[in-house]
Design a protein around this motif. Structure first.
Motif, PDB file in Angstrom:
ATOM      1  N   HIS A 165      32.864  57.596  10.912  1.00  0.00           N
ATOM      2  CA  HIS A 165      33.628  58.334   9.913  1.00  0.00           C
ATOM      3  C   HIS A 165      33.100  58.162   8.499  1.00  0.00           C
ATOM      4  O   HIS A 165      33.699  58.701   7.556  1.00  0.00           O
ATOM      5  CB  HIS A 165      35.111  57.997  10.019  1.00  0.00           C
ATOM      6  CG  HIS A 165      35.763  58.704  11.168  1.00  0.00           C
ATOM      7  ND1 HIS A 165      35.923  60.070  11.207  1.00  0.00           N
ATOM      8  CD2 HIS A 165      36.235  58.240  12.355  1.00  0.00           C
ATOM      9  CE1 HIS A 165      36.491  60.417  12.347  1.00  0.00           C
ATOM     10  NE2 HIS A 165      36.683  59.323  13.058  1.00  0.00           N
ATOM     11  N   ARG A 167      30.191  59.420   8.015  1.00  0.00           N
ATOM     12  CA  ARG A 167      29.301  60.585   7.991  1.00  0.00           C
ATOM     13  C   ARG A 167      30.001  61.794   7.365  1.00  0.00           C
ATOM     14  O   ARG A 167      31.213  61.950   7.459  1.00  0.00           O
ATOM     15  CB  ARG A 167      28.852  60.940   9.406  1.00  0.00           C
ATOM     16  CG  ARG A 167      28.135  59.819  10.133  1.00  0.00           C
ATOM     17  CD  ARG A 167      27.669  60.261  11.505  1.00  0.00           C
ATOM     18  NE  ARG A 167      28.790  60.698  12.342  1.00  0.00           N
ATOM     19  CZ  ARG A 167      28.633  61.279  13.534  1.00  0.00           C
ATOM     20  NH1 ARG A 167      27.433  61.500  14.010  1.00  0.00           N
ATOM     21  NH2 ARG A 167      29.683  61.639  14.235  1.00  0.00           N
ATOM     22  N   SER A 170      32.626  63.904   9.326  1.00  0.00           N
ATOM     23  CA  SER A 170      33.991  63.486   9.619  1.00  0.00           C
ATOM     24  C   SER A 170      34.970  64.546   9.112  1.00  0.00           C
ATOM     25  O   SER A 170      34.876  65.017   7.976  1.00  0.00           O
ATOM     26  CB  SER A 170      34.305  62.142   8.961  1.00  0.00           C
ATOM     27  OG  SER A 170      35.673  61.818   9.138  1.00  0.00           O
ATOM     28  N   ARG A 171      35.923  64.892   9.943  1.00  0.00           N
ATOM     29  CA  ARG A 171      36.906  65.913   9.589  1.00  0.00           C
ATOM     30  C   ARG A 171      38.202  65.320   9.042  1.00  0.00           C
ATOM     31  O   ARG A 171      39.162  66.046   8.792  1.00  0.00           O
ATOM     32  CB  ARG A 171      37.212  66.777  10.825  1.00  0.00           C
ATOM     33  CG  ARG A 171      36.008  67.543  11.343  1.00  0.00           C
ATOM     34  CD  ARG A 171      36.346  68.379  12.563  1.00  0.00           C
ATOM     35  NE  ARG A 171      36.801  67.554  13.673  1.00  0.00           N
ATOM     36  CZ  ARG A 171      38.013  67.605  14.205  1.00  0.00           C
ATOM     37  NH1 ARG A 171      38.932  68.444  13.732  1.00  0.00           N
ATOM     38  NH2 ARG A 171      38.348  66.831  15.208  1.00  0.00           N
ATOM     39  N   PRO A 200      33.935  62.109   2.966  1.00  0.00           N
ATOM     40  CA  PRO A 200      34.363  61.486   4.216  1.00  0.00           C
ATOM     41  C   PRO A 200      35.113  60.199   3.911  1.00  0.00           C
ATOM     42  O   PRO A 200      35.038  59.670   2.792  1.00  0.00           O
ATOM     43  CB  PRO A 200      33.036  61.206   4.940  1.00  0.00           C
ATOM     44  CG  PRO A 200      32.023  61.123   3.864  1.00  0.00           C
ATOM     45  CD  PRO A 200      32.463  62.086   2.807  1.00  0.00           C
ATOM     46  N   TRP A 248      45.269  61.600  11.349  1.00  0.00           N
ATOM     47  CA  TRP A 248      44.184  60.897  12.022  1.00  0.00           C
ATOM     48  C   TRP A 248      44.064  61.371  13.466  1.00  0.00           C
ATOM     49  O   TRP A 248      42.968  61.690  13.939  1.00  0.00           O
ATOM     50  CB  TRP A 248      44.409  59.383  11.974  1.00  0.00           C
ATOM     51  CG  TRP A 248      43.334  58.639  12.714  1.00  0.00           C
ATOM     52  CD1 TRP A 248      43.305  58.304  14.035  1.00  0.00           C
ATOM     53  CD2 TRP A 248      42.080  58.219  12.172  1.00  0.00           C
ATOM     54  NE1 TRP A 248      42.135  57.688  14.361  1.00  0.00           N
ATOM     55  CE2 TRP A 248      41.359  57.623  13.233  1.00  0.00           C
ATOM     56  CE3 TRP A 248      41.511  58.278  10.891  1.00  0.00           C
ATOM     57  CZ2 TRP A 248      40.082  57.090  13.054  1.00  0.00           C
ATOM     58  CZ3 TRP A 248      40.243  57.745  10.716  1.00  0.00           C
ATOM     59  CH2 TRP A 248      39.541  57.158  11.787  1.00  0.00           C
ATOM     60  N   SER A 252      40.430  63.145  13.948  1.00  0.00           N
ATOM     61  CA  SER A 252      39.437  62.076  13.990  1.00  0.00           C
ATOM     62  C   SER A 252      38.533  62.081  15.215  1.00  0.00           C
ATOM     63  O   SER A 252      37.642  61.234  15.310  1.00  0.00           O
ATOM     64  CB  SER A 252      40.139  60.707  13.910  1.00  0.00           C
ATOM     65  OG  SER A 252      40.916  60.489  15.086  1.00  0.00           O
ATOM     66  N   ILE A 254      35.572  62.389  17.555  1.00  0.00           N
ATOM     67  CA  ILE A 254      34.154  62.385  17.215  1.00  0.00           C
ATOM     68  C   ILE A 254      33.479  63.636  17.741  1.00  0.00           C
ATOM     69  O   ILE A 254      33.645  64.010  18.913  1.00  0.00           O
ATOM     70  CB  ILE A 254      33.461  61.137  17.797  1.00  0.00           C
ATOM     71  CG1 ILE A 254      34.095  59.857  17.218  1.00  0.00           C
ATOM     72  CG2 ILE A 254      31.968  61.167  17.536  1.00  0.00           C
ATOM     73  CD1 ILE A 254      34.039  59.767  15.722  1.00  0.00           C
TER      74      ILE A 254
END
Length: 257
Positions: A165, A167, A170-171, A200, A248, A252, A254
């Motif tokens: 996360h 990177r 990451s959303r 992020p 989250w 979250s 991946i």
């Protein structure tokens, strides 16, 4: 196993954890049977889980054994089923463990997250890949996912928060600045995750000072499974804004591309 990020466990420690997780995954899959639904992976049955993990293990083994320095996709999932599929999974898992144990410390191959070395990266990544999917296989049984050892769990939370996360992809984003704190009550480890709309998540390790909008606390093994979305948030203690915990869970997961 030294769990603080920067005090990375050895390849041997990771590989031992990977070996144990794969064996437990296979045992749970055998007990559940190939038709059993996997509650933690909606739409999947045990056969889908075994096909996926078998493909990932063989992909990682190929990268390590052949020291491939550029990305190379896996060969796809097998169509095997039943006992043949379970044997296929177990053989692939054993080959991965053997490949990591045989690889030189100087191994140079492709990776996708920062790590002390490519060999350490793959040992760590496959440890957590397999541990999380072990929980998936166990979710098909009445008892549900079993415990994750605290050292493995703390290291896996490190990988998730400080590597995945961190990177840009990451959303997990919030409309304004928010803070999520994660506190392992059995190990004393704390992660403070700073969230915003434009960056992020930024995670501070063992920085517990200052207010937090939401805190998740509990044993490290339960926090690990909650953060990887394998247990519901109410498996740990939530203090503060529940909307942040829901965010989250919704954002979250991946993604690999």
């Amino acid at each position: 196993m030294d769990t603080a990020d920067g005090g990375t466990p050895s390849t041997a420690e990771y590989t031992e954890a990977l070996e144990a997780a794969g064996r437990a995954l296979g045992d749970a899959a055998a007990a559940a049977g190939p038709d059993a639904a996997v509650p933690t992976c909606p739409g999947w049955r045990i056969r889908d889980l075994l096909r996926h993990v078998s493909m990932v293990h063989r992909w990682a083994t190929d990268l390590v054994v052949h020291a491939r320095t550029t990305y190379r996709p896996g060969e796809g999932e097998t169509t095997l089923d039943g006992d043949a599929l379970l044997t296929h999974f177990r053989e692939g898992h054993a080959d991965l463990v053997a490949a990591l144990r045989a690889a030189p410390a100087s191994l140079d191959c492709w990776t996708f997250l920062p790590a002390p070395s490519p060999l350490t990266f793959w040992a760590r990544r496959q440890t957590h890949e397999t541990t999380v999917h072990r929980a998936d296989a166990e979710s098909a049984l009445a008892a549900g996912p079993g415990a994750v050892a605290p050292p493995v769990a703390v290291d896996g939370i490190d990988e998730l928060l400080l590597r995945f996360h961190a990177r840009e992809r990451s959303r997990v984003r919030t409309a304004g600045p928010r803070t999520l704190r994660v506190r392992a009550t059995d190990t004393g480890d704390v992660w403070t995750v700073r969230l915003s709309a434009d960056e992020p998540p930024r995670t501070e390790r063992n920085a517990a000072e200052g207010p937090a909008d939401t805190e998740l606390s509990g044993p490290a093994g339960r926090l690990y499974l909650v953060l990887w979305n394998r247990l519901p948030v109410d498996a740990v203690t939530l203090a503060g804004d529940g909307d942040l915990a829901r965010l989250w869970r919704e954002t979250s997961a991946i993604t690999w591309s």
